[in-house]
Motif scaffolding. Sequence first.
Motif, PDB file in Angstrom:
ATOM      1  N   VAL A 133       0.848  -1.191   0.000  1.00 56.57           N
ATOM      2  CA  VAL A 133       0.000   0.000   0.000  1.00 56.57           C
ATOM      3  C   VAL A 133       0.885   1.244   0.000  1.00 56.57           C
ATOM      4  N   LEU A 134       0.605   2.161  -0.917  1.00 58.64           N
ATOM      5  CA  LEU A 134       1.350   3.409  -1.010  1.00 58.64           C
ATOM      6  C   LEU A 134       0.530   4.570  -0.471  1.00 58.64           C
ATOM      7  N   ASP A 135       1.215   5.603  -0.018  1.00 60.56           N
ATOM      8  CA  ASP A 135       0.551   6.848   0.324  1.00 60.56           C
ATOM      9  C   ASP A 135       0.087   7.487  -0.984  1.00 60.56           C
ATOM     10  N   GLU A 136      -1.210   7.685  -1.128  1.00 55.84           N
ATOM     11  CA  GLU A 136      -1.761   8.156  -2.405  1.00 55.84           C
ATOM     12  C   GLU A 136      -1.251   9.536  -2.795  1.00 55.84           C
ATOM     13  N   ASP A 137      -1.040  10.405  -1.820  1.00 55.39           N
ATOM     14  CA  ASP A 137      -0.556  11.741  -2.140  1.00 55.39           C
ATOM     15  C   ASP A 137       0.893  11.701  -2.601  1.00 55.39           C
ATOM     16  N   LEU A 138       1.725  10.936  -1.911  1.00 54.26           N
ATOM     17  CA  LEU A 138       3.130  10.848  -2.305  1.00 54.26           C
ATOM     18  C   LEU A 138       3.280  10.290  -3.707  1.00 54.26           C
ATOM     19  N   SER A 139       2.403   9.367  -4.066  1.00 56.81           N
ATOM     20  CA  SER A 139       2.548   8.706  -5.364  1.00 56.81           C
ATOM     21  C   SER A 139       1.850   9.448  -6.501  1.00 56.81           C
ATOM     22  N   SER A 140       1.189  10.572  -6.211  1.00 55.28           N
ATOM     23  CA  SER A 140       0.492  11.282  -7.282  1.00 55.28           C
ATOM     24  C   SER A 140       0.855  12.756  -7.382  1.00 55.28           C
ATOM     25  N   ARG A 141       1.659  13.266  -6.458  1.00 47.07           N
ATOM     26  CA  ARG A 141       2.029  14.680  -6.490  1.00 47.07           C
ATOM     27  C   ARG A 141       3.511  14.835  -6.816  1.00 47.07           C
ATOM     28  N   TRP A 142       3.810  15.913  -7.530  1.00 47.24           N
ATOM     29  CA  TRP A 142       5.205  16.243  -7.813  1.00 47.24           C
ATOM     30  C   TRP A 142       5.550  17.456  -6.967  1.00 47.24           C
ATOM     31  N   GLY A 143       6.562  17.307  -6.141  1.00 39.38           N
ATOM     32  CA  GLY A 143       6.938  18.369  -5.225  1.00 39.38           C
ATOM     33  C   GLY A 143       8.026  17.875  -4.295  1.00 39.38           C
ATOM     34  N   PRO A 144       8.276  18.573  -3.193  1.00 41.49           N
ATOM     35  CA  PRO A 144       9.365  18.209  -2.290  1.00 41.49           C
ATOM     36  C   PRO A 144       9.269  16.801  -1.713  1.00 41.49           C
ATOM     37  N   ARG A 145       8.040  16.274  -1.581  1.00 39.53           N
ATOM     38  CA  ARG A 145       7.907  14.945  -0.972  1.00 39.53           C
ATOM     39  C   ARG A 145       8.138  13.802  -1.969  1.00 39.53           C
ATOM     40  N   VAL A 146       8.546  14.107  -3.188  1.00 35.74           N
ATOM     41  CA  VAL A 146       8.959  13.050  -4.114  1.00 35.74           C
ATOM     42  C   VAL A 146      10.090  12.239  -3.494  1.00 35.74           C
ATOM     43  N   ALA A 147      10.958  12.904  -2.756  1.00 33.82           N
ATOM     44  CA  ALA A 147      12.054  12.187  -2.099  1.00 33.82           C
ATOM     45  C   ALA A 147      11.518  11.161  -1.101  1.00 33.82           C
ATOM     46  N   ASP A 148      10.427  11.491  -0.420  1.00 36.02           N
ATOM     47  CA  ASP A 148       9.824  10.536   0.515  1.00 36.02           C
ATOM     48  C   ASP A 148       9.264   9.324  -0.224  1.00 36.02           C
ATOM     49  N   GLN A 149       8.699   9.555  -1.415  1.00 32.75           N
ATOM     50  CA  GLN A 149       8.195   8.448  -2.209  1.00 32.75           C
ATOM     51  C   GLN A 149       9.337   7.541  -2.652  1.00 32.75           C
ATOM     52  N   VAL A 150      10.447   8.125  -3.063  1.00 34.08           N
ATOM     53  CA  VAL A 150      11.607   7.323  -3.474  1.00 34.08           C
ATOM     54  C   VAL A 150      12.101   6.490  -2.297  1.00 34.08           C
ATOM     55  N   LYS A 151      12.150   7.091  -1.122  1.00 37.49           N
ATOM     56  CA  LYS A 151      12.606   6.344   0.057  1.00 37.49           C
ATOM     57  C   LYS A 151      11.639   5.216   0.414  1.00 37.49           C
ATOM     58  N   ALA A 152      10.344   5.456   0.240  1.00 36.73           N
ATOM     59  CA  ALA A 152       9.358   4.413   0.526  1.00 36.73           C
ATOM     60  C   ALA A 152       9.516   3.235  -0.430  1.00 36.73           C
ATOM     61  N   VAL A 153       9.728   3.529  -1.714  1.00 36.09           N
ATOM     62  CA  VAL A 153       9.936   2.458  -2.694  1.00 36.09           C
ATOM     63  C   VAL A 153      11.226   1.718  -2.394  1.00 36.09           C
ATOM     64  N   ALA A 154      12.269   2.442  -2.015  1.00 32.94           N
ATOM     65  CA  ALA A 154      13.548   1.809  -1.689  1.00 32.94           C
ATOM     66  C   ALA A 154      13.391   0.800  -0.554  1.00 32.94           C
ATOM     67  N   ALA A 155      12.627   1.189   0.477  1.00 34.21           N
ATOM     68  CA  ALA A 155      12.430   0.292   1.615  1.00 34.21           C
ATOM     69  C   ALA A 155      11.696  -0.982   1.204  1.00 34.21           C
ATOM     70  N   ILE A 156      10.766  -0.866   0.265  1.00 32.10           N
ATOM     71  CA  ILE A 156      10.016  -2.025  -0.215  1.00 32.10           C
ATOM     72  C   ILE A 156      10.917  -2.918  -1.052  1.00 32.10           C
ATOM     73  N   VAL A 157      11.614  -2.337  -2.002  1.00 31.15           N
ATOM     74  CA  VAL A 157      12.442  -3.124  -2.919  1.00 31.15           C
ATOM     75  C   VAL A 157      13.579  -3.828  -2.178  1.00 31.15           C
ATOM     76  N   ALA A 158      14.114  -3.179  -1.164  1.00 33.22           N
ATOM     77  CA  ALA A 158      15.247  -3.746  -0.422  1.00 33.22           C
ATOM     78  C   ALA A 158      14.896  -5.058   0.276  1.00 33.22           C
ATOM     79  N   GLN A 159      13.603  -5.247   0.603  1.00 31.40           N
ATOM     80  CA  GLN A 159      13.232  -6.460   1.341  1.00 31.40           C
ATOM     81  C   GLN A 159      12.742  -7.593   0.419  1.00 31.40           C
ATOM     82  N   VAL A 160      12.729  -7.351  -0.907  1.00 28.05           N
ATOM     83  CA  VAL A 160      12.310  -8.404  -1.822  1.00 28.05           C
ATOM     84  C   VAL A 160      13.458  -9.399  -1.989  1.00 28.05           C
TER      85      VAL A 160
END
Length: 319
Positions: free
Chosen positions: A289-316
């Motif tokens: 499950v992703l944060d809907e705002d992080l995954s649909s907005r372009w702005g300063p919190r794009v970095a937070d979205q990248v970090k969230a994806v990194a945490a998911i991919v790292a555990q695969v």
Amino acid sequence: MSTRPTRRFRSVLAALTVSTALLAGACSSSTSDAPATTAASDGSFPVTVVSGPTDSGTDITIESRPQSIVSLSPSATETLWAVGAGDQVKAVDNQSDYPAGIPVTDLSGFQPNVEAILGYAPDLVIASDDMNDLVSGLQKAKVPTLLLPAATSIDDVYAQIERVAKATGHEDKGTEVVDTMRSDIDAAVASVPARQKPLTYFHELDSSLYTVTSSSFVGQIYSLFGMKSIADAAGQGDYPQLSAEFVVQANPDLIFLADSQCCGVTAESVAARPGWSGMKAVTGNQIHVLDEDLSSRWGPRVADQVKAVAAIVAQVPTA
């Protein structure tokens, strides 16, 4: 589009694709006072900035430091506060909901009403698109409009943040925000080991199976980790609608849900869909499950979205 998207999806897709045909439907709310922002100015006026696409927009001139800004874009709203211009903002649109305590109104960025906007006596209006003759209407009132369309890349996000910072008199802070984002994103990507075989994914925008390709803005974030969208083979643009059979046959390694908060879609409900129980993402517990705002907005919190994806991919697990 062959079927009618949900209300939430119309809002998300409009933000992602700069569509003038889709309307927003997500709810917004405000809470306590917004974070304090600095009133210091590190820019001299007048300034000239690009309005519209970064590489093909039109120059606009802002004669003096804005003191009554109206934001009609959630991404712009987040950027204004990030660069320290929050105290200059008098009103934001009904889709803006971050940070807490911002001055949310019933103004619409998708169906802007020039008369209602002028009611806030703005000296700068920021929007994502020129809908309902917004720009010409504000020009008649001698109010500059800064258009910041949906970003096409992370570099485009950086450029837009710098534009907002310059337009509001906070260039130094804008540079600081961009530098921090670059550092955070580089660190997040470096934290995930490279794989010999790229992971595949299905990013669900809504339960009618609209999704993203690798060339979309969202897809480019996944591409930082070498991931590939199963929708790349669909050949229907950056935001295609797939059939359930297509998704099952593609058998992605991961499924990302951007429709849980709005629509109650869960890993359990996805696994219960006919034919989906045997998919790798389901059997391997790789529905996220992703944060809907992080995954649909372009702005300063794009970095937070990248970090969230990194945490998911790292555990695969690696193959």
